[in-house]
Motif scaffolding. Sequence first.
Motif, PDB file in Angstrom:
ATOM      1  N   PRO A 230       0.827  -1.216   0.000  1.00 42.37           N
ATOM      2  CA  PRO A 230       0.000   0.000   0.000  1.00 42.37           C
ATOM      3  C   PRO A 230       0.857   1.260   0.000  1.00 42.37           C
ATOM      4  O   PRO A 230       2.018   1.250   0.402  1.00 42.37           O
ATOM      5  CB  PRO A 230      -0.780  -0.127   1.310  1.00 42.37           C
ATOM      6  N   SER A 231       0.268   2.338  -0.492  1.00 39.44           N
ATOM      7  CA  SER A 231       0.928   3.635  -0.355  1.00 39.44           C
ATOM      8  C   SER A 231       0.904   4.020   1.121  1.00 39.44           C
ATOM      9  O   SER A 231       0.085   3.534   1.894  1.00 39.44           O
ATOM     10  CB  SER A 231       0.210   4.699  -1.192  1.00 39.44           C
ATOM     11  N   CYS A 232       1.814   4.877   1.501  1.00 40.84           N
ATOM     12  CA  CYS A 232       1.917   5.274   2.911  1.00 40.84           C
ATOM     13  C   CYS A 232       2.583   6.636   2.989  1.00 40.84           C
ATOM     14  O   CYS A 232       2.950   7.214   1.959  1.00 40.84           O
ATOM     15  CB  CYS A 232       2.705   4.229   3.703  1.00 40.84           C
ATOM     16  N   ASP A 233       2.763   7.147   4.201  1.00 36.37           N
ATOM     17  CA  ASP A 233       3.307   8.497   4.368  1.00 36.37           C
ATOM     18  C   ASP A 233       4.802   8.582   4.066  1.00 36.37           C
ATOM     19  O   ASP A 233       5.291   9.644   3.680  1.00 36.37           O
ATOM     20  CB  ASP A 233       3.045   8.998   5.788  1.00 36.37           C
ATOM     21  N   GLU A 234       5.533   7.473   4.266  1.00 33.21           N
ATOM     22  CA  GLU A 234       6.977   7.491   4.024  1.00 33.21           C
ATOM     23  C   GLU A 234       7.380   6.326   3.124  1.00 33.21           C
ATOM     24  O   GLU A 234       8.109   5.424   3.531  1.00 33.21           O
ATOM     25  CB  GLU A 234       7.733   7.413   5.348  1.00 33.21           C
ATOM     26  N   PRO A 235       6.923   6.331   1.872  1.00 31.37           N
ATOM     27  CA  PRO A 235       7.194   5.193   0.986  1.00 31.37           C
ATOM     28  C   PRO A 235       8.670   4.987   0.682  1.00 31.37           C
ATOM     29  O   PRO A 235       9.106   3.860   0.470  1.00 31.37           O
ATOM     30  CB  PRO A 235       6.418   5.553  -0.284  1.00 31.37           C
ATOM     31  N   GLU A 236       9.447   6.069   0.680  1.00 29.31           N
ATOM     32  CA  GLU A 236      10.867   5.911   0.366  1.00 29.31           C
ATOM     33  C   GLU A 236      11.561   5.024   1.389  1.00 29.31           C
ATOM     34  O   GLU A 236      12.467   4.250   1.047  1.00 29.31           O
ATOM     35  CB  GLU A 236      11.563   7.277   0.279  1.00 29.31           C
ATOM     36  N   ALA A 237      11.140   5.071   2.649  1.00 31.25           N
ATOM     37  CA  ALA A 237      11.731   4.232   3.682  1.00 31.25           C
ATOM     38  C   ALA A 237      11.236   2.794   3.567  1.00 31.25           C
ATOM     39  O   ALA A 237      12.014   1.843   3.698  1.00 31.25           O
ATOM     40  CB  ALA A 237      11.402   4.788   5.065  1.00 31.25           C
ATOM     41  N   VAL A 238       9.958   2.623   3.311  1.00 34.77           N
ATOM     42  CA  VAL A 238       9.385   1.275   3.216  1.00 34.77           C
ATOM     43  C   VAL A 238       9.964   0.521   2.021  1.00 34.77           C
ATOM     44  O   VAL A 238      10.414  -0.624   2.146  1.00 34.77           O
ATOM     45  CB  VAL A 238       7.847   1.352   3.110  1.00 34.77           C
ATOM     46  N   PHE A 239       9.975   1.152   0.856  1.00 34.41           N
ATOM     47  CA  PHE A 239      10.434   0.461  -0.342  1.00 34.41           C
ATOM     48  C   PHE A 239      11.960   0.343  -0.395  1.00 34.41           C
ATOM     49  O   PHE A 239      12.494  -0.394  -1.229  1.00 34.41           O
ATOM     50  CB  PHE A 239       9.895   1.153  -1.593  1.00 34.41           C
ATOM     51  N   ALA A 240      12.649   1.045   0.491  1.00 36.08           N
ATOM     52  CA  ALA A 240      14.099   0.880   0.590  1.00 36.08           C
ATOM     53  C   ALA A 240      14.470  -0.434   1.268  1.00 36.08           C
ATOM     54  O   ALA A 240      15.648  -0.803   1.302  1.00 36.08           O
ATOM     55  CB  ALA A 240      14.704   2.051   1.361  1.00 36.08           C
ATOM     56  N   ALA A 241      13.475  -1.150   1.787  1.00 31.00           N
ATOM     57  CA  ALA A 241      13.736  -2.399   2.493  1.00 31.00           C
ATOM     58  C   ALA A 241      13.914  -3.584   1.560  1.00 31.00           C
ATOM     59  O   ALA A 241      14.146  -4.706   2.015  1.00 31.00           O
ATOM     60  CB  ALA A 241      12.585  -2.689   3.472  1.00 31.00           C
ATOM     61  N   ALA A 267       4.280   7.215  -3.789  1.00 30.41           N
ATOM     62  CA  ALA A 267       4.875   5.882  -3.675  1.00 30.41           C
ATOM     63  C   ALA A 267       5.534   5.446  -4.976  1.00 30.41           C
ATOM     64  O   ALA A 267       6.580   4.783  -4.970  1.00 30.41           O
ATOM     65  CB  ALA A 267       3.809   4.879  -3.258  1.00 30.41           C
ATOM     66  N   LEU A 268       4.947   5.831  -6.102  1.00 36.44           N
ATOM     67  CA  LEU A 268       5.464   5.412  -7.407  1.00 36.44           C
ATOM     68  C   LEU A 268       6.830   6.000  -7.717  1.00 36.44           C
ATOM     69  O   LEU A 268       7.536   5.506  -8.600  1.00 36.44           O
ATOM     70  CB  LEU A 268       4.471   5.799  -8.511  1.00 36.44           C
ATOM     71  N   ARG A 269       7.226   7.027  -6.994  1.00 39.74           N
ATOM     72  CA  ARG A 269       8.546   7.623  -7.222  1.00 39.74           C
ATOM     73  C   ARG A 269       9.678   6.782  -6.643  1.00 39.74           C
ATOM     74  O   ARG A 269      10.847   7.005  -6.974  1.00 39.74           O
ATOM     75  CB  ARG A 269       8.589   9.024  -6.614  1.00 39.74           C
ATOM     76  N   SER A 270       9.346   5.835  -5.763  1.00 37.15           N
ATOM     77  CA  SER A 270      10.385   5.003  -5.152  1.00 37.15           C
ATOM     78  C   SER A 270      11.041   4.128  -6.219  1.00 37.15           C
ATOM     79  O   SER A 270      10.348   3.534  -7.047  1.00 37.15           O
ATOM     80  CB  SER A 270       9.772   4.123  -4.061  1.00 37.15           C
ATOM     81  N   PRO A 271      12.374   4.030  -6.238  1.00 40.72           N
ATOM     82  CA  PRO A 271      13.073   3.321  -7.309  1.00 40.72           C
ATOM     83  C   PRO A 271      12.660   1.861  -7.483  1.00 40.72           C
ATOM     84  O   PRO A 271      12.677   1.353  -8.609  1.00 40.72           O
ATOM     85  CB  PRO A 271      14.547   3.424  -6.888  1.00 40.72           C
ATOM     86  N   ALA A 272      12.291   1.185  -6.400  1.00 40.74           N
ATOM     87  CA  ALA A 272      11.925  -0.225  -6.511  1.00 40.74           C
ATOM     88  C   ALA A 272      10.525  -0.432  -7.092  1.00 40.74           C
ATOM     89  O   ALA A 272      10.184  -1.531  -7.516  1.00 40.74           O
ATOM     90  CB  ALA A 272      12.004  -0.905  -5.137  1.00 40.74           C
ATOM     91  N   VAL A 273       9.732   0.624  -7.115  1.00 39.30           N
ATOM     92  CA  VAL A 273       8.341   0.497  -7.562  1.00 39.30           C
ATOM     93  C   VAL A 273       8.250   0.552  -9.080  1.00 39.30           C
ATOM     94  O   VAL A 273       8.763   1.480  -9.713  1.00 39.30           O
ATOM     95  CB  VAL A 273       7.462   1.591  -6.931  1.00 39.30           C
ATOM     96  N   ARG A 274       7.586  -0.450  -9.643  1.00 45.35           N
ATOM     97  CA  ARG A 274       7.455  -0.569 -11.090  1.00 45.35           C
ATOM     98  C   ARG A 274       6.056  -0.307 -11.606  1.00 45.35           C
ATOM     99  O   ARG A 274       5.857  -0.189 -12.823  1.00 45.35           O
ATOM    100  CB  ARG A 274       7.893  -1.972 -11.531  1.00 45.35           C
ATOM    101  N   GLY A 275       5.068  -0.267 -10.707  1.00 50.34           N
ATOM    102  CA  GLY A 275       3.731  -0.100 -11.243  1.00 50.34           C
ATOM    103  C   GLY A 275       2.658   0.028 -10.202  1.00 50.34           C
ATOM    104  O   GLY A 275       2.921   0.283  -9.016  1.00 50.34           O
ATOM    105  N   LEU A 276       1.441  -0.192 -10.666  1.00 51.97           N
ATOM    106  CA  LEU A 276       0.245   0.101  -9.895  1.00 51.97           C
ATOM    107  C   LEU A 276      -0.771  -1.008 -10.112  1.00 51.97           C
ATOM    108  O   LEU A 276      -0.966  -1.483 -11.235  1.00 51.97           O
ATOM    109  CB  LEU A 276      -0.313   1.438 -10.388  1.00 51.97           C
TER     110      LEU A 276
END
Length: 310
Positions: A230-241, A267-276
Amino acid sequence: MTIAPTRPAITDEQWSELLRVRATQPHAVASAYRTRRRPPRLLSKKDTLFLVAADHPARGALATGGDRLAMADRRSLLARLVEALAHPDVDGVLGTPDVIEELLLLGALEGKVVIGSMNRGGLDGAVWTMDDRFTGYDAASIARYGLDGGKMLLRIDDKDPGTLPTLQACAEAVTELAENGLMAMVEPLPYRREADGKLTLLKDVASLSRAVTVASGLGVTSAHTWLKMPSCDEPEAVFAATTLPCVVLGGVPGPDPAKDLASWGQALRSPAVRGLVVGRALLYPPDGDVAGAVSAAAAVLRAAHEGDVP
């Protein structure tokens, strides 16, 4: 230019033919699986993946937009899916066998990515709702029917012993899908049961990051594993995991579609994220304009991939 909202529709002829085939030609389903034209790869030419989700009804989750039976109208659901899938930026669908087969018979899945939903046993509102048993596709059938991957729900509650068998079943499914070279889309969602029995999705960084790391380690290999978060308030930290490819879960639509879009874009700006992957928020928008809702989400994904999200 403002486009007037339209009511999605399947013609009477299409609907009658679908019902006739369902009743008189069950073998047509196997033929439709066999002859479906598959996409050349999972990712689009832009290296993104945009799916519409339609596995809610199999878990008994039928409500959206204040209508508790919105998704119970199968003709309406299928018509909305057909309209969404016709959008050039929509790469495919995530669904249970019944929905996938109906879309196949309607001819809506040619050249589209098809992800089979695997575990829907944790019925919405049931006392056993956290027991997400596998009741849909399995890895063998996903491979046999020529689908492109399988999706599994992994709801994590440290105080619910039912989480453990789900963990094991998901690990086995990840392994079996990988053995067939197929995507395993894992949706790890941390939950807490409140004193009144209500389940709360935990969207803080610590809970979501922990869920990411648990899901990443399932199975004998993670080579074909994707995460749906899910999207969240701090996606850069979550998707960095994780280094695994991720997709953003649209989730339960809020009262403000613009706010949902902004959250997805972050959330889509996080490098690990590829889509929706979005279901009800696009299929049942407040103004009824399915094509418009899909176009808006596609624009957010496109902008994020191109680095233009403010």
